[in-house]
Design an enzyme around this catalytic site. Structure first.
Site, PDB file in Angstrom:
ATOM      1  N   HIS A   1     -61.210 -55.366  83.955  1.00 36.97           N
ATOM      2  CA  HIS A   1     -59.921 -55.611  83.278  1.00 36.97           C
ATOM      3  C   HIS A   1     -60.129 -56.375  81.968  1.00 36.97           C
ATOM      4  CE1 HIS A   1     -58.088 -55.369  87.574  1.00 36.97           C
ATOM      5  NE2 HIS A   1     -58.512 -54.196  87.141  1.00 36.97           N
TER       6      HIS A   1
ATOM      7  N   HIS B   1     -52.799 -48.089  86.120  1.00 35.45           N
ATOM      8  CA  HIS B   1     -53.916 -48.983  86.422  1.00 35.45           C
ATOM      9  C   HIS B   1     -55.243 -48.217  86.499  1.00 35.45           C
ATOM     10  CE1 HIS B   1     -55.782 -52.730  87.443  1.00 35.45           C
ATOM     11  NE2 HIS B   1     -56.543 -52.023  88.256  1.00 35.45           N
TER      12      HIS B   1
ATOM     13  N   ASP C   1     -58.598 -49.182  84.512  1.00 34.98           N
ATOM     14  CA  ASP C   1     -59.954 -49.283  85.072  1.00 34.98           C
ATOM     15  C   ASP C   1     -60.921 -48.351  84.331  1.00 34.98           C
ATOM     16  OD1 ASP C   1     -59.398 -51.210  86.974  1.00 34.98           O
ATOM     17  OD2 ASP C   1     -58.981 -49.770  88.564  1.00 34.98           O
TER      18      ASP C   1
ATOM     19  N   HIS D   1     -64.348 -46.541  90.242  1.00 32.57           N
ATOM     20  CA  HIS D   1     -65.341 -47.206  89.374  1.00 32.57           C
ATOM     21  C   HIS D   1     -66.684 -46.484  89.422  1.00 32.57           C
ATOM     22  CE1 HIS D   1     -62.746 -50.327  88.072  1.00 32.57           C
ATOM     23  NE2 HIS D   1     -62.491 -50.744  89.284  1.00 32.57           N
TER      24      HIS D   1
END
Ligand code: ZN
Length: 287
Positions: A84, A240, A244, A266
């Site tokens: 973030h 969001h 990411d 991720h």
């Protein structure tokens, strides 16, 4: 009001230093981060609690864990939950900065990038000439993991799109595509918070993870409802996901390309960043 750069073409650093402290999601300990200007391109990490260690330039070769957040191995030290903060720097147009950290984890703050954007606005931005942009191959670059995939195509500007699909009706299928500018990042992506699922929370707690996680720094989904509404956007989860993705792409720098990610994670994002490094024949930076 901060005047953000109009696009991602120029190189920018911070005009001054700024500091934030807060609790880490996984360890639950308080940590401190100081952001400051850098003369060199990229993001360079040093340690407030070990100032003798040399600064290390971040790159996808340092990614060591992507289970819940993106963690980097930097020499003998490990730094978790960088995404973030890196999304905020890169998203706001800051292409080079020093990041000095106390502890092993970047504070989660409210689970979004908003507090980092505010810190960057407080420091101010300073132009530092031309930006080094990673070259994108003419043929589509694809990475996949199971049914998840990401694809990158060269483009004039930086366009990002993401799709998510969850069985929980509160999220369901969401899609968002936008031509990104620092202003749009600040308004449309940075405020979107981390989300999780009620059934995972206890499981992760008992595994010793998410010790600092609470209802005030992550949205928690329970089937067809949210345990802690209101949402900041009706489609906050897909926003969001884009946050990411941007944080993980910051490890290589925003390409002039169109990027689409279906059911990103991720693991997938950092694999994409590594593939961009290889495709651009940039030196793979490792710890
Ligand atoms: Zn996140």
């Amino acid at each position: 009001m901060t005047l953000w750069p109009g696009d991602y073409r120029g190189a920018w650093t911070l005009a001054a230093s700024v500091e934030r402290r807060g609790v880490g999601l996984h360890g639950g300990a308080t940590s401190r981060v100081r952001l400051g200007p850098s003369q060199r391109p990229g993001y360079h990490v040093g340690w407030l609690d070990a100032p003798h260690l040399p600064l290390q330039r971040l790159g996808p070769g340092q990614v060591c864990d992507t289970r819940l957040c993106t963690a980097l191995q930097l020499g003998e030290r490990r730094l978790a939950t960088v995404e973030h903060l890196l999304a905020a720097l890169a998203g706001c147009g800051v292409s080079q900065a020093e990041i000095h950290v106390e502890g092993g984890e970047v504070p989660l703050l409210d689970g979004s990038a908003l507090a980092w954007v505010e810190a960057i606005a407080e420091a101010g931005l300073r132009p530092v000439g031309e930006r080094q942009v990673p070259e994108v191959p003419a043929a589509p670059l694809t990475v996949s993991r199971g049914s998840s995939f990401a694809v990158v195509l060269p483009a004039e500007a930086f366009r990002v799109a993401a799709a998510v699909e969850y069985p929980q009706p509160a999220i369901g299928a969401q899609f968002l595509s936008l031509e990104l500018t620092p202003q749009r990042f600040v308004e449309e992506i940075a405020p979107a918070r981390t989300f999780g699922f009620r059934e995972q929370v206890e499981q992760l707690r008992s595994a010793g993870l998410i010790r600092g996680g609470a209802l005030d720094n992550a949205l928690v989904c329970d089937g067809d409802r949210w345990l802690n509404p209101p949402l900041r956007f009706p489609d906050e989860p897909v926003r969001h996901k884009l946050l990411d993705l941007l944080g993980d792409l910051a490890l290589v720098g925003f390409p002039r390309a169109q990027v689409f990610v279906y059911r990103g994670s991720h693991g997938l994002h950092t694999e994409l960043a590594a593939a961009l490094v290889t495709a651009a024949r940039l030196p793979v930076l490792s710890a």
